[in-house]
Structures are given as structure tokens and as C-alpha cells.
Design a protein around this motif. Structure first.
Motif: not given
Length: 244
Positions: A92-120
Motif C-alpha cells: 500500500e505504501l509503495f503503490d502510493g509512492l508510485f502514483a505520486n512519482s508520475a509527476q517526477l518522471a522523465v519521458a524518453v521523448t515527447d510522448l504526446a507527439q509520439f503516440f499521436a503519430t502512431l495513432h494517426a
């Protein structure tokens, strides 16, 4: 025809694949160990070592507990190594930490553009992670690719855990695709073995996580530097797919 030309759906791991593992998760691992050790510095170091991480350098061994384990597995490993908690409480403690850690994560690339390209291009897209589903969705929302996903599965979503095939088969059920029409993309062997066990058309490794070409070569059809190399690999129009 290449195998890539037969793929209609792409299922991604999250950590080390969409997110840079070292930049996103090394600080979180230190915090995990601190929490699990209840502030005991010596125990914290011991827990990191048990999890496969060098407490001094931050190096995480490929396919180790911290590299590939889900929340429950990490909690079990830490309790087994001396953490003064129950597995349930630590999970339970770890799940809470992981959920909050999403705000500190560093993406490999511009994920919005990357997924938009594949979706299109007409690809069905999903994320299957050993993290909890809430953390995956928080990450997708933060980086702006949530609107391009057809499927999200965490260790707690009811599809089983890696390297079992359930998350891939769940993606197939959600999209109407057959496993041979799916590519599984990940940074460790849990991801690749999940894809192989489900019968995916391709297993694709990336080097933005804890794995190396040496550790990932046996289970992957391709080993790429990062996910951006998928864009030229796949056709500009996905093969015919079932109606949404």
C-alpha cells in the motif's frame, strides 16, 4: 513482407520504455528503501542490494527485483530481506509512492507527439506495466497521450503479472487483434517473455531501461536505442484492423 508490416497493435511497457528508467526511478528506489527500512540507513542499503541496486552508484541489475518486479513482488522481497512491515502494508505504501512519482518522471521523448503519430497511422496502442494502473493513467495524463490509448493494464488490473501472457491477451481482447498482429515493446526480459508466451508477432527491446543488448538479444526480434526508432520501423499505415 517484413514482420513489422503485419503489426496492427503495439503494446508498451512503461518504466524504462516510455520513461527513462535512470532519471525517473533511481530516486524513487532510494525512497522505497528508506520507507521500507523505517529510516534505518543500514537496512535501507541492505534492501537496495536485495532489490538488485547498488546503493552507492545507483546501478540496477537487468531483470532484478527493482528492474522488473511489480509492487507486491518488491514488497515481498523487501520484507524477506528484513523490512519491518507486512507485505500488505508495504504494498500500500509503495503503490502510493508510485502514483505520486508520475509527476517526477522523465519521458524518453515527447510522448504526446509520439503516440499521436502512431495513432494517426492507425495502430491500436496500449500500455502494460508492472506498476499499478492508477500510476500508468497518471503518467499518460501528465504527458498527454492518454487520449491515444486503447488499453491500460497494471499488475492490479486483473490480467495477471509479467511474464505471464495475460496483459497481452487482454490487449487482444480489447482491440479484436490476434497476438500475431501485436508487437510487445519493453526494456527487460519480463516484457519480452510475456510477449513471446502470448505469441506476439514481434518482441522489441529498447535500451532506455535496465537491460543491455547482451541481456535482451535472445528474447527480442529487434533491439532499439529507444522508442523513437519504432516510427521508421513500422509502415506509415497500419494493416487493416477490426472496427473500433
Amino acid at each position: 513482407m517484413t514482420k513489422a508490416a503485419t503489426i496492427s497493435g503495439i503494446l508498451f511497457d512503461k518504466d524504462g520504455t516510455l520513461l527513462d528508467y535512470a532519471k525517473s526511478w533511481i530516486p524513487v528506489n532510494y525512497e522505497l528503501a528508506r520507507i521500507a527500512a523505517a529510516g534505518d540507513e543500514d537496512l535501507s542499503r541492505k534492501l537496495l542490494i536485495a532489490g538488485g541496486m547498488d546503493p552507492d552508484t545507483g546501478y540496477v541489475k537487468p531483470d532484478s527485483l527493482l528492474a522488473a518486479g511489480n509492487t507486491v513482488e518488491i514488497a515481498e522481497g523487501f520484507v524477506g530481506a528484513g523490512a519491518p512491515f507486512t507485505i500488505e502494508a508495504l504494498t500500500e505504501l509503495f503503490d502510493g509512492l508510485f502514483a505520486n512519482s508520475a509527476q517526477l518522471a522523465v519521458a524518453v521523448t515527447d510522448l504526446a507527439q509520439f503516440f499521436a503519430t502512431l495513432h494517426a497511422r492507425g495502430y491500436w496502442l496500449g500500455v502494460a506495466s508492472s506498476d499499478n494502473e492508477a500510476s500508468i493513467r497518471a503518467t499518460a495524463k501528465r504527458f498527454g497521450f492518454d487520449g491515444y490509448l486503447h488499453y491500460v493494464a497494471g499488475y492490479d488490473s486483473g490480467y495477471g503479472v509479467k511474464p505471464e501472457p495475460g496483459m497481452v491477451l487482454g490487449f487482444c481482447a480489447a482491440t479484436g487483434l490476434e497476438p500475431h498482429q501485436v508487437a510487445m515493446v519493453g526494456d527487460n526480459n519480463h516484457d519480452l517473455h510475456m510477449g513471446r508466451s502470448a505469441g506476439t508477432g514481434l518482441t522489441i527491446a529498447v535500451l532506455t531501461g535496465t537491460g543491455s543488448r547482451e541481456s535482451l538479444s535472445a528474447a527480442s526480434d529487434y533491439c532499439l536505442n529507444d522508442i523513437t526508432e519504432l516510427v521508421p520501423l513500422f509502415p506509415e499505415a497500419a494493416p487493416a484492423r477490426p472496427a473500433a
